[in-house]
Design a protein around this motif. Sequence first.
Motif, short mmCIF file in Angstrom:
data_model
loop_
_atom_site.label_atom_id
_atom_site.label_comp_id
_atom_site.label_asym_id
_atom_site.label_seq_id
_atom_site.Cartn_x
_atom_site.Cartn_y
_atom_site.Cartn_z
N GLN A 12 3.98 2.14 -13.07
CA GLN A 12 4.17 1.58 -11.74
C GLN A 12 3.60 2.50 -10.66
OE1 GLN A 12 5.32 -1.52 -10.98
NE2 GLN A 12 5.18 -1.74 -13.23
N HIS A 13 3.72 3.80 -10.89
CA HIS A 13 3.14 4.75 -9.94
C HIS A 13 1.62 4.60 -9.88
CE1 HIS A 13 2.51 8.55 -7.79
NE2 HIS A 13 1.56 8.82 -8.70
N SER A 14 0.98 4.47 -11.03
CA SER A 14 -0.47 4.29 -11.06
C SER A 14 -0.88 2.98 -10.38
CB SER A 14 -0.98 4.31 -12.51
OG SER A 14 -0.71 5.55 -13.11
N ILE A 15 -0.12 1.92 -10.63
CA ILE A 15 -0.42 0.63 -9.98
C ILE A 15 -0.33 0.76 -8.47
CG2 ILE A 15 0.44 -1.73 -9.70
CD1 ILE A 15 1.36 -1.58 -12.63
N HIS A 16 0.71 1.41 -8.01
CA HIS A 16 0.90 1.59 -6.57
C HIS A 16 -0.27 2.36 -5.95
CE1 HIS A 16 2.92 2.42 -2.77
NE2 HIS A 16 2.74 3.73 -2.98
N ARG A 17 -0.68 3.45 -6.59
CA ARG A 17 -1.78 4.25 -6.04
C ARG A 17 -3.10 3.46 -6.03
NH1 ARG A 17 0.64 7.63 -2.96
NH2 ARG A 17 1.31 9.63 -3.84
N HIS A 18 -3.39 2.72 -7.08
CA HIS A 18 -4.65 1.95 -7.12
C HIS A 18 -4.67 0.87 -6.05
CE1 HIS A 18 -6.91 3.60 -10.43
NE2 HIS A 18 -5.81 3.67 -11.19
N ILE A 19 -3.55 0.23 -5.81
CA ILE A 19 -3.52 -0.80 -4.76
C ILE A 19 -3.76 -0.18 -3.40
CG2 ILE A 19 -2.02 -2.46 -3.58
CD1 ILE A 19 -0.72 -3.06 -6.25
N LEU A 20 -3.15 0.96 -3.13
CA LEU A 20 -3.37 1.63 -1.85
C LEU A 20 -4.82 2.08 -1.70
CD1 LEU A 20 -0.16 3.80 -1.30
CD2 LEU A 20 -0.59 1.43 -0.67
N LEU A 21 -5.45 2.42 -2.82
CA LEU A 21 -6.86 2.82 -2.78
C LEU A 21 -7.81 1.64 -2.61
CD1 LEU A 21 -6.92 5.54 -5.58
CD2 LEU A 21 -7.29 5.92 -3.15
N GLY A 22 -7.27 0.42 -2.69
CA GLY A 22 -8.10 -0.77 -2.55
C GLY A 22 -8.66 -1.30 -3.83
N ASN A 23 -8.22 -0.74 -4.98
CA ASN A 23 -8.66 -1.24 -6.29
C ASN A 23 -7.77 -2.41 -6.72
OD1 ASN A 23 -10.42 0.93 -6.24
ND2 ASN A 23 -9.01 2.25 -7.38
N THR A 24 -8.38 -3.41 -7.31
CA THR A 24 -7.60 -4.56 -7.80
C THR A 24 -7.72 -4.74 -9.31
OG1 THR A 24 -9.48 -6.03 -7.31
CG2 THR A 24 -7.76 -5.80 -5.61
N ASP A 25 -8.83 -4.39 -9.88
CA ASP A 25 -9.02 -4.59 -11.33
C ASP A 25 -8.07 -3.71 -12.14
OD1 ASP A 25 -10.98 -6.37 -10.70
OD2 ASP A 25 -12.62 -4.93 -10.93
N LYS A 26 -7.96 -2.46 -11.79
CA LYS A 26 -7.12 -1.54 -12.55
C LYS A 26 -5.64 -1.92 -12.47
CE LYS A 26 -6.69 2.13 -15.12
NZ LYS A 26 -7.26 2.21 -16.48
N PRO A 27 -5.07 -2.26 -11.29
CA PRO A 27 -3.67 -2.69 -11.26
C PRO A 27 -3.39 -3.92 -12.12
CG PRO A 27 -4.41 -2.15 -9.06
CD PRO A 27 -5.62 -2.13 -9.93
N VAL A 28 -4.33 -4.90 -12.12
CA VAL A 28 -4.13 -6.08 -12.95
C VAL A 28 -4.11 -5.70 -14.42
CG1 VAL A 28 -5.17 -8.27 -13.66
CG2 VAL A 28 -5.11 -7.65 -11.24
N GLN A 29 -5.01 -4.84 -14.82
CA GLN A 29 -5.05 -4.39 -16.21
C GLN A 29 -3.75 -3.69 -16.60
OE1 GLN A 29 -8.28 -1.71 -17.01
NE2 GLN A 29 -7.42 -1.05 -18.98
N LEU A 30 -3.24 -2.84 -15.74
CA LEU A 30 -2.00 -2.13 -16.05
C LEU A 30 -0.79 -3.07 -16.07
CD1 LEU A 30 -2.53 1.08 -13.86
CD2 LEU A 30 -2.74 0.88 -16.34
#
Length: 932
Positions: free
Chosen positions: A715-733
Amino acid sequence: KQWYQRRVRDPMYSFSLDPFDDSKIVFVSDNSLMFLKDLDLCKAPSSNINKYNLALGSKVVDTAQPCITGDYHTHSNSMQGLIEVVHSPFCRNKLLLLYPRQITIVDLELMHATGYILQDRGSSQFIDMYVCSSDNVIYCLHDSGAISIRRYSHTEPYQQETCYQCLVVSEAMRLCKSAKLIGLQAKPFTEEKLLFMLTDGRIVGWRLFDCDGPVDFLSEVRWEEEVRLVMIHNTGSNSSPPYTAKVCPPLSTKNSHFYRPLLALGSNSGSILIVDLTTTKTIKEFTIHTSSVCGIEWVANRRILSYSNNLGNSGPIKNELYYTDINTGRYQLLRTATKDRDDTPIVGIKVSYLHQYFIVLLKDRPFELWDLKSLNIIREMPSNFPSVTTLEWSPTQNHPLKNAKFSKKADDVIVESTNPTEGPVREHFVFTDTDGVVYHLMVEGTVIKEGTRIPPDSQTGLINSIAWRGDLMVLGDSTGHLSFWDLKARQSRLVPTSRGAIKKLLLAPGRNTQLLLVMFNDGVEIWDCAESEVLSSIKSSKIGEVVDVDWGSSDRPVIVNESGAVHIMDVNLDTAPNPVTALSLHTPIWLPFIYNQKEMMNFKIYVQHMGWQENWDMSSPKCCTPVIWEAMLHTLKLRNKFSTLSFLERCLVTAALYGDVVEWRLWQVLAYYLDQSSPLSSAFDIVQDNTSYLNNQVQNLSVQEKCRSNYSHRQHSIHRHILLGNTDKPVQLLLEVEQDSPHFYRDCLRASLISSVSDSEVAQSTIKLVATNLIANDHLLEGCQLLCLIKKAVDACRYMQNFHQYNEAIWLAKVALSKDEYYEVMKYYIDLLVNKGSRHLGILLAISLSAFDKAAEILLATKLVTIAAPLVESCLEAGKWPESGTEIKHRVFVEYAKYLVSLNNIEIALKYCEKGGEKGKQLGEELRICAQ
């Protein structure tokens, strides 16, 4: 003064403050690490202390199991062997745990281990470590005396954890069983030099060398080339605490061409140290005796007599009497052991004034008379000779007791020869027996003649010490009385000291001095013999238990205490009567905070502004003494190029020279944002430029992803990727969630939402409304994630600031906002820091925004005009000072000129008056009028 008290149930042994956030601290307890997040010096913390145990398994590196868990009741013995806990000053939210064979790197955001440094079982164990701030480097001290250097490496894409490569290992040291390593420390700022200490007092210094020679800064090391650690010094070990001390004969016309004030210290271990009182350095050490050195006497300026015995040990008495030449180190055993001689210990030796004879005093036997030139015994006194309590030689060739009328007339008086070529010169000495009778004897060659006997005074006790010079003789007894005898006037007076038994009396050297140094069991006093009164006094409670005393010169008593410290004092018995500038040091010493502070500030200003000097040379300026100037030049080693440095470069040098961490960091940040020379390291954290900061965070996030092991880490990684503007990585996680997980349904919906976010106005409005409702209902992070999905990161920053999540707000601002949006968010944060008292960070952030006038305004409001003026001057020199900052520039220069006037530095003050606008010109006119 105690401000507050916070009690906890568990004992705490050590702690580590977070260098990036002074409100965070971690404590080490028996079976846990305890974290506190709202430390404040002014008020007691209100939050609870979070406790975590360490779960260290044998296969922790291979399995990447959690190192820190929230289960307080498990792994009760997991803290065994923990040596030290240190926050990394180079990387934020990194905690290093030192064990004998392992260093664990813990990510405090995940509360999880992200890396390990392991030591093989056959290798030496870790003793201490130093984590550097100028580079991602760890210095490790091993129990073999070797130092290893490990540097962070993250080059392999398949690397699953933080890796520190061992790049340098120094040579090991030969350590005896009694010498244990204590700790490791690096030189502040530059960190290219290392020191570690041993329990025997040795200090070992190391320095980094590369192919070009010695390295000046750790950050400048080229690690791809050969780098090595070279030992640069190894101080001698401290002997055991001294048992006796003796200063060499005083300065005279005969020894003035080679005289050095030397102090001989005899230690309990049997060694003799020769200390130069001018430089306070140990110049020689002799290991001669096999037991405690009990007494030392100087035969000349370069030769000594010393004796020892094993009186406190079991077994037969063993006396040692040595004659030593301190120039050559050659020594000679004078008194060999025999059955007749070694049945009683030596209790003293006394050398005659003309250095012809010396007397060996024994405890239960009469004394022995020795010839000092041939080093042979002349005579042993008969067994019916009186028992000697103390003895003193006459300081002149005449014998003033010859016609003394204290009791009966002298017997067998011999007229001495005045021509030394006719044979040995007659010398005199006095001693007292257990009944208090004073005996006067004369020695000429092998003949000893008795002179006057003076009966004891009824009010005196056992005489313990005698001091004699010219016509003055002083006796001290066991009851604390001083008896002053005027041999010329044939008068005596008895003065009580009310301090108990007198252990030692010493008259100050010099013809016209009548100062008497008196040593008691509980301290020391200095008396004026002419007035028979105390001039000064000091007790053992202040200076420590006194072991021995002597005169270093006519007005400098030397006191040695039980800890081994040698105190060179003045007549008032004040410590450190001489400033460091008065020491005759072979190498100039630079310690700015022990010199005169006004002089040091003037010198700092002079160095910063020496570019204004038209004809600059290396001669000492008027603002400081030549000693300080030479010490600075020797320290900097910039004799030929210092005047060519820019103003900002000189400010950096003076900050390092004075050990000012605040100024050092400020000038480094200013140097980068003025010329963009080289990027700031991650040790500067949010002060870095946004590009460098973003790269560091992306790299850190990749390490966190590879080390995640549970749902919260994902969840921490998902949160950081969303704040960075990434969408592919959060969906994968999110889609990695298992079907039997209680979070399966929610995570699937979140993945669908992230994938289907559109730019339509309706979708944007709906998501923003949902985000606002989530934030209002204590779901701040989820609401901010939704705002970032619709490109409303600036709104998310404001919400985080409103909910006091300032670290998260700044993190998001630096990685996601445009320049204008970032400026607005940081401006609000700077004002907040200034109001809360964290002005230093606010100033650095203002500089990072190129708001140099704002930084100068904060400095001026904080009354740090000594930093504000150089900041403005550096910006003007670089052509980066904003045109809108003219008013604040004038105010800074006027206040700086006033400060310079308070230091009597009128020359530079007038130059700043010229730059201070109208008010500056008025101040300059006033200064010129006053000068005239």
